[in-house]
Design a protein around this motif. Structure first.
Motif, mmCIF file in Angstrom:
data_model
loop_
_atom_site.group_PDB
_atom_site.id
_atom_site.type_symbol
_atom_site.label_atom_id
_atom_site.label_comp_id
_atom_site.label_asym_id
_atom_site.label_seq_id
_atom_site.Cartn_x
_atom_site.Cartn_y
_atom_site.Cartn_z
ATOM 1 N N UNK A 1 0.836 -1.273 0.118
ATOM 2 C CA UNK A 1 -0.141 0.028 -0.022
ATOM 3 C C UNK A 1 0.986 1.141 0.020
ATOM 4 N N UNK A 2 2.281 1.012 0.525
ATOM 5 C CA UNK A 2 2.962 2.307 0.779
ATOM 6 C C UNK A 2 3.399 2.702 -0.654
ATOM 7 N N UNK A 3 3.969 1.716 -1.397
ATOM 8 C CA UNK A 3 4.433 1.685 -2.637
ATOM 9 C C UNK A 3 3.902 1.469 -4.179
ATOM 10 N N UNK A 4 2.706 1.169 -4.123
ATOM 11 C CA UNK A 4 1.975 0.928 -5.312
ATOM 12 C C UNK A 4 0.452 1.394 -5.007
ATOM 13 N N UNK A 5 -0.207 1.447 -6.053
ATOM 14 C CA UNK A 5 -1.659 1.579 -6.192
ATOM 15 C C UNK A 5 -2.457 0.308 -5.678
ATOM 16 N N UNK A 6 -2.786 0.177 -4.638
ATOM 17 C CA UNK A 6 -3.595 -0.963 -4.327
ATOM 18 C C UNK A 6 -4.846 -0.763 -3.873
ATOM 19 N N UNK A 7 -5.831 -1.797 -4.534
ATOM 20 C CA UNK A 7 -7.169 -1.871 -3.863
ATOM 21 C C UNK A 7 -7.141 -3.265 -3.011
ATOM 22 N N UNK A 8 -7.589 -3.137 -1.720
ATOM 23 C CA UNK A 8 -7.773 -4.214 -0.920
ATOM 24 C C UNK A 8 -9.171 -4.773 -1.068
ATOM 25 N N UNK A 9 -9.457 -5.933 -1.477
ATOM 26 C CA UNK A 9 -10.943 -6.462 -1.539
ATOM 27 C C UNK A 9 -11.272 -7.359 -0.164
ATOM 28 N N UNK A 10 -12.128 -6.701 0.483
ATOM 29 C CA UNK A 10 -12.674 -7.359 1.807
ATOM 30 C C UNK A 10 -13.357 -8.841 1.564
ATOM 31 N N UNK A 11 -13.239 -9.594 2.335
ATOM 32 C CA UNK A 11 -14.015 -10.787 2.676
ATOM 33 C C UNK A 11 -15.386 -10.391 2.839
ATOM 34 N N UNK A 12 -16.251 -11.512 2.177
ATOM 35 C CA UNK A 12 -17.733 -11.058 2.578
ATOM 36 C C UNK A 12 -18.477 -12.412 2.568
ATOM 37 N N UNK A 13 -19.829 -12.339 2.747
ATOM 38 C CA UNK A 13 -20.814 -13.489 3.023
ATOM 39 C C UNK A 13 -20.669 -14.038 4.434
ATOM 40 N N UNK A 14 -21.470 -15.094 4.522
ATOM 41 C CA UNK A 14 -21.570 -15.635 5.916
ATOM 42 C C UNK A 14 -20.216 -15.851 6.553
ATOM 43 N N UNK A 15 -20.127 -15.308 7.819
ATOM 44 C CA UNK A 15 -18.971 -15.325 8.364
ATOM 45 C C UNK A 15 -17.677 -15.018 7.740
ATOM 46 N N UNK A 16 -17.797 -14.122 6.582
ATOM 47 C CA UNK A 16 -16.892 -13.593 6.015
ATOM 48 C C UNK A 16 -15.903 -14.623 5.159
ATOM 49 N N UNK A 17 -16.578 -15.767 4.794
ATOM 50 C CA UNK A 17 -15.606 -16.876 4.053
ATOM 51 C C UNK A 17 -15.582 -16.437 2.648
ATOM 52 N N UNK A 18 -16.292 -15.858 2.158
ATOM 53 C CA UNK A 18 -15.909 -15.662 0.714
ATOM 54 C C UNK A 18 -14.881 -14.448 0.423
ATOM 55 N N UNK A 19 -14.148 -14.760 -0.530
ATOM 56 C CA UNK A 19 -12.855 -13.834 -0.820
ATOM 57 C C UNK A 19 -12.498 -13.722 -2.200
#
Length: 251
Positions: free
Chosen positions: A176-194
């Motif tokens: 994140x400090x050195x590049x253009x980064x998009x962080x994609x969060x986990x989602x769904x039931x108990x955040x198991x989808x990624x």
């Protein structure tokens, strides 16, 4: 037996690709973006009633200087590939500019790797001249990170999509400090989808994709990597990258 111009170019590429040549990657880059024309002359060769034939390699103008520096190497390979006939023998390879309005079908090449995958990824990164877009779930490998950092320092545009989760935290701050980064969060039931993608686009012309995460653990696994130099195919990955980028850039 005679070859068409397209067959001749393809044979030169495959000859270089599967052997160990000095300046191998540079020659492949030149040939993959060039076209070949046969120049059948009226000058007599060494055998009776046989004429000289030149090979004109039409190279994109930005690659002309490099091609001229490698002319002897390319000529040696052309001489080896050339098939002499009763009418013609190989004379020389000429480096000429490729007309900028010439509409030639793009060269296409697909390959698959089941070993030395990390080395293939690093070489792909090193070949980048303009941009690197990578969508990789886990990025924890220091060597790949350092290759990306070197490319950024050389002015290459780098965008990264990666999974925002604790198991991917080792290098996430540095990324994140050195590049253009998009962080994609986990989602769904108990955040198991990624986000589980593993592909990297180079210069909108070349893509590396497969099962291999850019992680320290991946080298110990049975993994696969496919590569493609195919603009129509790469466009599909680029469209998916932009969809994910725009969908998550404000997360």
């Amino acid at each position: 037996m005679t070859m068409t111009e397209d067959q001749f170019l393809k044979t030169m590429i495959e000859t270089i690709k599967y052997d160990d040549y000095e300046k191998k990657e540079e020659m492949l880059t030149i040939l993959r973006n060039s076209v070949i024309y046969f120049d059948k002359t009226s000058s007599f060769a060494t055998r009776s009633w046989q004429y000289w034939e030149n090979i004109d390699l039409r190279v994109p103008i930005p690659l002309l200087k490099e091609a001229r520096n490698l002319q002897k190497n390319l000529q040696d390979i052309a001489s080896m590939v050339y098939i002499e006939t009763d009418d013609y023998d190989f004379n020389q390879l000429n480096i000429k500019p490729k007309p900028i309005d010439l509409d030639i079908d793009n060269y296409k090449e697909h390959d698959a790797f089941f070993s030395e995958i990390k080395d293939t990824i690093i070489q792909g990164i090193r070949n980048a001249k303009y941009l690197i877009w990578c969508a990789v779930a886990w990025i924890t490998d220091d060597d790949i990170y350092n290759e990306l950092l070197q490319k950024r320092n050389n002015g290459i545009q780098i965008r990264i999509l990666t999974s925002d989760e604790p198991s991917n935290s080792r290098l996430l701050k540095n990324l994140c400090d050195n590049f253009e980064v998009v962080k994609i969060p986990q989602w769904g039931e108990n955040s198991r989808n990624r986000m589980h993608d593993k592909f990297c686009i180079i210069d909108l012309e070349y893509v590396m994709h497969g099962s291999y995460n850019w992680s320290r653990n991946a080298m110990s696994n049975n993994e696969t990597l496919a590569t493609a130099l195919d603009k129509d195919f790469v466009k599909k990955f680029a469209d998916e990258f932009m969809f994910l980028y725009n969908a998550h850039k404000h997360d």
